[in-house]
Motif scaffolding. Structure first.
Motif, PDB file in Angstrom:
ATOM      1  N   GLN A   1       4.316   6.805   7.358  1.00  0.00           N
ATOM      2  CA  GLN A   1       5.142   5.847   8.192  1.00  0.00           C
ATOM      3  C   GLN A   1       4.361   5.090   8.618  1.00  0.00           C
ATOM      4  N   GLY A   2       4.977   3.670   8.699  1.00  0.00           N
ATOM      5  CA  GLY A   2       4.326   2.558   9.442  1.00  0.00           C
ATOM      6  C   GLY A   2       3.977   1.509   8.204  1.00  0.00           C
ATOM      7  N   GLU A   3       2.632   1.045   8.101  1.00  0.00           N
ATOM      8  CA  GLU A   3       2.222   0.036   7.030  1.00  0.00           C
ATOM      9  C   GLU A   3       0.806   0.693   6.540  1.00  0.00           C
ATOM     10  N   LEU A   4       0.686   0.623   5.284  1.00  0.00           N
ATOM     11  CA  LEU A   4      -0.375   1.270   4.395  1.00  0.00           C
ATOM     12  C   LEU A   4      -1.052  -0.084   3.897  1.00  0.00           C
ATOM     13  N   ASP A   5      -2.208  -0.470   4.427  1.00  0.00           N
ATOM     14  CA  ASP A   5      -3.040  -1.634   4.064  1.00  0.00           C
ATOM     15  C   ASP A   5      -4.338  -1.362   4.106  1.00  0.00           C
ATOM     16  N   ALA A   6      -5.415  -2.218   4.082  1.00  0.00           N
ATOM     17  CA  ALA A   6      -6.667  -1.942   3.866  1.00  0.00           C
ATOM     18  C   ALA A   6      -7.143  -1.369   5.236  1.00  0.00           C
ATOM     19  N   HIS A   7      -6.518  -1.232   6.341  1.00  0.00           N
ATOM     20  CA  HIS A   7      -6.972  -0.547   7.597  1.00  0.00           C
ATOM     21  C   HIS A   7      -6.720   0.771   7.750  1.00  0.00           C
ATOM     22  N   THR A   8      -5.493   1.158   6.707  1.00  0.00           N
ATOM     23  CA  THR A   8      -4.918   2.446   7.127  1.00  0.00           C
ATOM     24  C   THR A   8      -5.228   3.364   5.677  1.00  0.00           C
ATOM     25  N   ALA A   9      -5.548   2.437   4.730  1.00  0.00           N
ATOM     26  CA  ALA A   9      -5.679   3.355   3.240  1.00  0.00           C
ATOM     27  C   ALA A   9      -6.517   4.626   3.176  1.00  0.00           C
ATOM     28  N   SER A  10      -7.582   4.450   4.081  1.00  0.00           N
ATOM     29  CA  SER A  10      -8.483   5.563   4.152  1.00  0.00           C
ATOM     30  C   SER A  10      -7.818   6.926   4.643  1.00  0.00           C
ATOM     31  N   GLU A  11      -6.756   6.728   5.436  1.00  0.00           N
ATOM     32  CA  GLU A  11      -6.144   8.017   5.925  1.00  0.00           C
ATOM     33  C   GLU A  11      -5.384   8.543   4.712  1.00  0.00           C
TER      34      GLU A  11
ATOM     35  N   ILE B   1      -6.308  17.926  -2.861  1.00  0.00           N
ATOM     36  CA  ILE B   1      -6.946  18.367  -4.039  1.00  0.00           C
ATOM     37  C   ILE B   1      -8.099  19.389  -3.629  1.00  0.00           C
ATOM     38  N   ALA B   2      -8.986  19.189  -2.762  1.00  0.00           N
ATOM     39  CA  ALA B   2     -10.017  20.304  -2.363  1.00  0.00           C
ATOM     40  C   ALA B   2      -9.240  21.566  -2.160  1.00  0.00           C
ATOM     41  N   ARG B   3      -8.172  21.654  -1.571  1.00  0.00           N
ATOM     42  CA  ARG B   3      -7.490  22.923  -1.364  1.00  0.00           C
ATOM     43  C   ARG B   3      -6.513  23.347  -2.551  1.00  0.00           C
ATOM     44  N   ASP B   4      -6.654  22.670  -3.794  1.00  0.00           N
ATOM     45  CA  ASP B   4      -5.827  22.999  -4.983  1.00  0.00           C
ATOM     46  C   ASP B   4      -4.438  22.859  -4.548  1.00  0.00           C
ATOM     47  N   GLN B   5      -3.973  21.997  -3.869  1.00  0.00           N
ATOM     48  CA  GLN B   5      -2.468  21.603  -3.501  1.00  0.00           C
ATOM     49  C   GLN B   5      -2.261  20.310  -4.498  1.00  0.00           C
ATOM     50  N   ILE B   6      -1.871  20.602  -5.633  1.00  0.00           N
ATOM     51  CA  ILE B   6      -1.786  19.450  -6.694  1.00  0.00           C
ATOM     52  C   ILE B   6      -0.462  19.012  -6.971  1.00  0.00           C
ATOM     53  N   HIS B   7       0.633  19.683  -6.232  1.00  0.00           N
ATOM     54  CA  HIS B   7       2.043  19.293  -6.773  1.00  0.00           C
ATOM     55  C   HIS B   7       2.381  18.346  -5.164  1.00  0.00           C
ATOM     56  N   ILE B   8       2.274  17.244  -5.478  1.00  0.00           N
ATOM     57  CA  ILE B   8       2.389  16.225  -4.327  1.00  0.00           C
ATOM     58  C   ILE B   8       3.536  15.388  -4.419  1.00  0.00           C
ATOM     59  N   ILE B   9       4.145  15.298  -3.385  1.00  0.00           N
ATOM     60  CA  ILE B   9       5.418  14.463  -3.301  1.00  0.00           C
ATOM     61  C   ILE B   9       4.920  13.519  -2.255  1.00  0.00           C
ATOM     62  N   VAL B  10       5.192  12.271  -2.313  1.00  0.00           N
ATOM     63  CA  VAL B  10       4.847  11.131  -1.458  1.00  0.00           C
ATOM     64  C   VAL B  10       6.258  10.617  -1.019  1.00  0.00           C
ATOM     65  N   ASN B  11       6.596  10.802   0.174  1.00  0.00           N
ATOM     66  CA  ASN B  11       7.789  10.395   0.801  1.00  0.00           C
ATOM     67  C   ASN B  11       7.630   8.884   1.489  1.00  0.00           C
ATOM     68  N   PHE B  12       8.200   7.803   1.048  1.00  0.00           N
ATOM     69  CA  PHE B  12       8.034   6.499   1.738  1.00  0.00           C
ATOM     70  C   PHE B  12       9.180   6.070   2.597  1.00  0.00           C
ATOM     71  N   ARG B  13      10.070   7.138   2.905  1.00  0.00           N
ATOM     72  CA  ARG B  13      11.354   6.636   3.694  1.00  0.00           C
ATOM     73  C   ARG B  13      10.903   5.857   4.877  1.00  0.00           C
ATOM     74  N   GLU B  14       9.723   6.079   5.591  1.00  0.00           N
ATOM     75  CA  GLU B  14       9.644   5.471   6.829  1.00  0.00           C
ATOM     76  C   GLU B  14       8.409   4.500   6.576  1.00  0.00           C
ATOM     77  N   LEU B  15       8.027   4.333   5.268  1.00  0.00           N
ATOM     78  CA  LEU B  15       7.035   3.213   5.148  1.00  0.00           C
ATOM     79  C   LEU B  15       7.552   1.747   5.131  1.00  0.00           C
ATOM     80  N   GLU B  16       6.978   1.111   5.819  1.00  0.00           N
ATOM     81  CA  GLU B  16       7.519  -0.471   6.053  1.00  0.00           C
ATOM     82  C   GLU B  16       6.847  -1.411   4.979  1.00  0.00           C
ATOM     83  N   TYR B  17       5.664  -1.132   4.779  1.00  0.00           N
ATOM     84  CA  TYR B  17       4.948  -2.180   3.984  1.00  0.00           C
ATOM     85  C   TYR B  17       3.839  -1.371   3.421  1.00  0.00           C
ATOM     86  N   ILE B  18       3.461  -1.834   1.997  1.00  0.00           N
ATOM     87  CA  ILE B  18       2.080  -1.313   1.183  1.00  0.00           C
ATOM     88  C   ILE B  18       1.496  -2.688   0.696  1.00  0.00           C
TER      89      ILE B  18
END
Length: 116
Positions: free
Chosen positions: A20-30, A39-56
Motif C-alpha cells: 500500500q502506498g509508494e514503493l521507492d528508495a525510501h521504502t524499498a528496504s521494508e 525466505i528465512a522462515r522457508d515461506q517461498i510461495h509468495i504472492i504480492v498484491n499491488f491493489r493499493e500500491l500507487e507508485y513504484i
C-alpha cells in the motif's frame, strides 16, 4: 512523502504481501526485509498484491530482482497480482512479464501455486 505499508496474510499455503502506498528508495528496504523474513522462515510461495500500491520506483523493482533467484532455487516463486496500469507499465517497460507470472487477480496466482 506518502506512506508505504506491507501487510501479510496466509491464503492456501501461500503468503500474500499486500502493498500500500509508494514503493521507492525510501521504502524499498521494508519490502526487502519482508522477503528476507519470508525466505528465512522457508515461506517461498509468495504472492504480492499491488491493489493499493500507487507508485513504484526503480529501487522497488530492484528488490524483486534481488530475491527472485533465492526463492526459485528453493522451489518457490514470487507471483504478482492486481497491478494498476501505471505500475504495470513500469514492470512491462523493464521486461518483468517475461520473468514473473503477473495475474490480474490474486485467486489466479493461488491457483497457479496449487497446480505446481
Amino acid at each position: 512523502m506518502k506512506n508505504f505499508n506491507i501487510s501479510h496474510r496466509n491464503e492456501n499455503d501461500c503468503i500474500v504481501l499486500d502493498l500500500q502506498g509508494e514503493l521507492d528508495a525510501h521504502t524499498a528496504s521494508e519490502l526487502e526485509k519482508a522477503f528476507q523474513d519470508l525466505i528465512a522462515r522457508d515461506q517461498i510461495h509468495i504472492i504480492v498484491n499491488f491493489r493499493e500500491l500507487e507508485y513504484i520506483a526503480s529501487a522497488g523493482l530492484g528488490v524483486f530482482m534481488a530475491y527472485i533467484e533465492d526463492v526459485r532455487k528453493d522451489g518457490g516463486d514470487i507471483k504478482l497480482t492486481n497491478m494498476n496500469d501505471k505500475v504495470f507499465n513500469v514492470f512491462d517497460l523493464l521486461g518483468f512479464p517475461a520473468l514473473y507470472d503477473i495475474f490480474e487477480d490474486e485467486s489466479e496466482a493461488i491457483q497457479r501455486f496449487s497446480n505446481s
